[in-house]
Write a protein that holds these residues in place. Structure first.
Motif, mmCIF file in Angstrom:
data_model
loop_
_atom_site.group_PDB
_atom_site.id
_atom_site.type_symbol
_atom_site.label_atom_id
_atom_site.label_comp_id
_atom_site.label_asym_id
_atom_site.label_seq_id
_atom_site.Cartn_x
_atom_site.Cartn_y
_atom_site.Cartn_z
ATOM 1 N N VAL A 18 6.100 3.618 13.785
ATOM 2 C CA VAL A 18 7.337 3.465 13.006
ATOM 3 C C VAL A 18 7.213 2.312 12.010
ATOM 4 O O VAL A 18 7.553 2.446 10.828
ATOM 5 N N VAL A 19 6.709 1.163 12.480
ATOM 6 C CA VAL A 19 6.546 0.007 11.597
ATOM 7 C C VAL A 19 5.585 0.338 10.459
ATOM 8 O O VAL A 19 5.835 0.014 9.288
ATOM 9 N N GLY A 20 4.481 0.998 10.787
ATOM 10 C CA GLY A 20 3.495 1.324 9.767
ATOM 11 C C GLY A 20 4.021 2.296 8.731
ATOM 12 O O GLY A 20 3.838 2.092 7.517
ATOM 13 N N LEU A 21 4.701 3.353 9.168
ATOM 14 C CA LEU A 21 5.202 4.349 8.219
ATOM 15 C C LEU A 21 6.323 3.788 7.355
ATOM 16 O O LEU A 21 6.451 4.157 6.178
ATOM 17 N N ARG A 22 7.136 2.902 7.898
ATOM 18 C CA ARG A 22 8.211 2.293 7.097
ATOM 19 C C ARG A 22 7.653 1.381 6.010
ATOM 20 O O ARG A 22 8.313 1.143 4.993
ATOM 21 N N ALA A 23 6.442 0.874 6.215
ATOM 22 C CA ALA A 23 5.854 -0.055 5.238
ATOM 23 C C ALA A 23 5.178 0.657 4.081
ATOM 24 O O ALA A 23 4.848 0.021 3.076
ATOM 25 N N ARG A 24 4.958 1.968 4.202
ATOM 26 C CA ARG A 24 4.208 2.668 3.153
ATOM 27 C C ARG A 24 5.017 2.715 1.853
ATOM 28 O O ARG A 24 6.246 2.696 1.867
ATOM 29 N N THR A 25 4.309 2.783 0.752
ATOM 30 C CA THR A 25 4.933 2.869 -0.559
ATOM 31 C C THR A 25 5.012 4.325 -0.981
ATOM 32 O O THR A 25 3.990 5.009 -1.072
ATOM 33 N N GLN A 26 6.245 4.798 -1.220
ATOM 34 C CA GLN A 26 6.428 6.187 -1.621
ATOM 35 C C GLN A 26 5.767 6.440 -2.980
ATOM 36 O O GLN A 26 5.922 5.662 -3.908
ATOM 37 N N GLY A 27 5.043 7.537 -3.088
ATOM 38 C CA GLY A 27 4.441 7.909 -4.351
ATOM 39 C C GLY A 27 3.302 7.014 -4.797
ATOM 40 O O GLY A 27 2.942 7.001 -5.978
ATOM 41 N N ALA A 28 2.728 6.257 -3.860
ATOM 42 C CA ALA A 28 1.654 5.334 -4.220
ATOM 43 C C ALA A 28 0.385 6.091 -4.594
ATOM 44 O O ALA A 28 0.082 7.141 -4.028
ATOM 45 N N GLY A 29 -0.361 5.544 -5.556
ATOM 46 C CA GLY A 29 -1.641 6.111 -5.919
ATOM 47 C C GLY A 29 -2.749 5.567 -5.042
ATOM 48 O O GLY A 29 -2.504 4.769 -4.118
ATOM 49 N N LEU A 164 -4.146 6.545 13.346
ATOM 50 C CA LEU A 164 -4.452 7.427 12.228
ATOM 51 C C LEU A 164 -3.193 7.863 11.491
ATOM 52 O O LEU A 164 -3.193 7.987 10.262
ATOM 53 N N ILE A 165 -2.112 8.092 12.229
ATOM 54 C CA ILE A 165 -0.872 8.545 11.588
ATOM 55 C C ILE A 165 -0.402 7.532 10.558
ATOM 56 O O ILE A 165 -0.123 7.876 9.401
ATOM 57 N N TYR A 166 -0.327 6.256 10.954
ATOM 58 C CA TYR A 166 0.228 5.316 9.979
ATOM 59 C C TYR A 166 -0.792 4.781 8.984
ATOM 60 O O TYR A 166 -0.421 4.411 7.865
ATOM 61 N N THR A 167 -2.084 4.759 9.333
ATOM 62 C CA THR A 167 -3.054 4.325 8.315
ATOM 63 C C THR A 167 -3.348 5.451 7.313
ATOM 64 O O THR A 167 -3.517 5.197 6.119
ATOM 65 N N ALA A 168 -3.415 6.694 7.789
ATOM 66 C CA ALA A 168 -3.699 7.805 6.881
ATOM 67 C C ALA A 168 -2.562 8.024 5.889
ATOM 68 O O ALA A 168 -2.797 8.358 4.733
ATOM 69 N N TRP A 169 -1.318 7.798 6.322
ATOM 70 C CA TRP A 169 -0.195 8.032 5.428
ATOM 71 C C TRP A 169 0.295 6.743 4.757
ATOM 72 O O TRP A 169 0.831 6.790 3.671
ATOM 73 N N GLY A 170 0.092 5.622 5.397
ATOM 74 C CA GLY A 170 0.621 4.383 4.829
ATOM 75 C C GLY A 170 -0.400 3.482 4.175
ATOM 76 O O GLY A 170 -0.044 2.546 3.456
ATOM 77 N N GLY A 171 -1.696 3.714 4.439
ATOM 78 C CA GLY A 171 -2.731 2.916 3.817
ATOM 79 C C GLY A 171 -2.743 1.470 4.272
ATOM 80 O O GLY A 171 -2.308 1.137 5.382
#
Length: 466
Positions: A18-29, A164-171
């Motif tokens: 949850v913490v990892g996915l909330r930190a991701r930037t939407q639409g990031a390149g 993998l879930i939060y690193t693959a989607w959140g970088g």
């Protein structure tokens, strides 16, 4: 108890996701995904360096060094674990200035030395990081079996999937965000477990003396560990990512100092528990595990905090390595336009499949780890000397090749056999020895500097007079 343990571990993993996915930037390149460029404060970086540099290894290796070799070797190990951060203090700002849009160690090698050196350094980095992840997942499986009734493979697969879930989607941003939580969690749990263990030591003077090997042995082990750990961690792409994630040179330097100091304190504290286990007369077990021998005396209740501590340690290192692998592999080709965010994510997932399969076997990867460390030691000086204006691609390649020869040379000279020299440099007993590391470091330094000076002198003599 089994269900409570499973629920606690699952809750911790869900929190990290949850913490990892909330930190991701939407639409990031892709660039934002793998660098989070110029966005992180010194505090965030310091906590991240602490969390990402730790792992389940601190529950095994420092206590064993403390228990069997003593405080001198333990001090060397603690310094070795922190020295990569000191190197970042010195060289990080220069690398940022040299490559303001850089994203990986391989890009730095390409810009400074050309494609040949880039391929060599990229291969070593990937080998080292895959060994690191495999060792961490293997360790959490073993710790789970040791401290609970849960099957170890459940936790191995669960942790690999969650990270993998939060690193693959959140970088990288996801890894940095979870590092903050994991750093504070591991410090709190380590204090809790340490206090509980100390309270159950025998009253009065401890029955056994402080373990201490002969000074020459202690210094040799300390120096070996300093070289091995420092050289290998400088090929840890997760640390290189943070060079460009820092909001400024000052933030990078302060964060690296804080991470280094905290690492020394944590490694020294955990290693000291190994010495206390010996002094308290604890049965260290077979194979020896001094940390667990000490904390198990504190009562059955301590098993869950220790397991949560191990989970936080492994997750913090694994997610950093996953993000580092994605960064290194997705920018491998100079033609960046051919790479995409989707490719970076799939590369991360695919690389984890063989790692998890090996970790499920429960085999030791220590020997492979030592070989990877030694390979890194053959090239670390040429890489750092890249910031020296006289250093050339020829000098860097020659220095790295000389490092390989230097690693084999001590065993070759002592036995008179090249085959035995190669065998000694592969650590057949899975014991770190100084000679191969010292030979690699010395030979690569001498040849790199020598070639750089000679080629510079030749270039001057060939220059047209006017």
């Amino acid at each position: 108890m089994q269900y409570a343990t499973a629920a606690a571990l699952a809750a911790a993993l869900i929190l990290f996701v949850v913490v990892g996915l909330r930190a991701r930037t939407q639409g990031a390149g892709l660039d934002e995904y793998i660098t989070a460029r110029n966005s992180q404060t010194a505090t965030t970086l310091g906590l991240s360096f602490l969390a990402s540099g730790m792992g389940a290894w601190i529950l095994f290796v420092p206590p064993e060094i403390g228990a069997f070799v003593g405080p001198v070797a333990l001090a060397g190990y603690a310094l070795g674990a922190a020295l990569p951060f000191v190197v970042l203090v010195w060289f990080g700002p220069a690398i940022r200035r040299h490559m303001p849009q850089g994203r990986s160690l391989s890009e730095y090698a390409q810009a400074r030395f050309g494609s040949g050196m880039r391929h060599w350094l990229s291969g070593m980095s990937v080998l080292y990081m895959l060994c690191f992840i495999t060792a961490e997942l293997t360790a959490i499986g073993a710790i789970t079996v040791m401290l609970s009734d849960l099957p170890g493979h459940w936790v191995i697969v669960g942790l690999a999937v969650a990270t993998l879930i939060y690193t693959a989607w959140g970088g990288l941003r996801a890894s940095l965000a979870t590092d903050r939580w994991q750093a504070w969690l591991l410090v709190a749990l380590l204090v809790l477990v340490g206090v509980a263990a100390l309270q159950h030591l025998p009253a009065g003077p401890l029955p056994q003396a402080l373990p201490s090997a002969p000074p020459a042995v202690g210094l040799s082990v300390a120096l070996t560990l300093i070289i091995a750990v420092t050289a290998a961690n400088l090929f840890h792409q997760g640390y290189w990512q943070r060079i460009w994630a820092a909001e400024s040179d000052q933030a990078l330097q302060r964060g690296a100092w804080w991470g280094g100091v905290a690492t020394v304190v944590v490694v020294a504290a955990v290693g000291s528990m190994g010495m206390l286990a010996v002094m308290a007369g604890k049965d260290l077990g077979t194979p020896p595990a001094p940390f667990f021998a000490l904390v198990q005396g504190a009562g059955a209740w301590v098993a869950l905090p220790v397991l949560l501590l191990a989970l936080a340690l492994v997750a913090s290192s694994v997610d950093t390595l996953q993000s580092g692998l994605a960064s290194l592999m997705s920018t491998y080709s100079p033609e960046r336009s051919k790479h995409s965010l989707s490719a970076a994510r799939w590369i991360t997932v695919l690389l984890m499949v063989p790692v998890v399969l090996v970790a499920l076997q429960g085999i030791s990867v220590l020997r492979l780890f030592l070989i990877a460390d030694l390979l890194c030691a053959t090239a670390v000086v040429p890489v750092i000397l890249g910031l020296w204006k006289r250093m050339s691609a020829t000098a860097a390649i020659a220095g790295s090749l000389a490092g390989l020869l230097g690693a084999v040379l001590p065993g070759w000279v002592s036995t008179g056999s090249l085959a035995q020299g190669i065998l000694a440099a592969s650590f057949p007993d899975s014991i770190p020895t100084l000679a191969p590391f010292a030979g690699a470091l010395l030979a690569s330094t001498v040849v790199s500097v020598g070639f750089a000076l000679v080629t510079r002198a030749v270039a001057k003599s060939d220059a047209p007079k006017g």
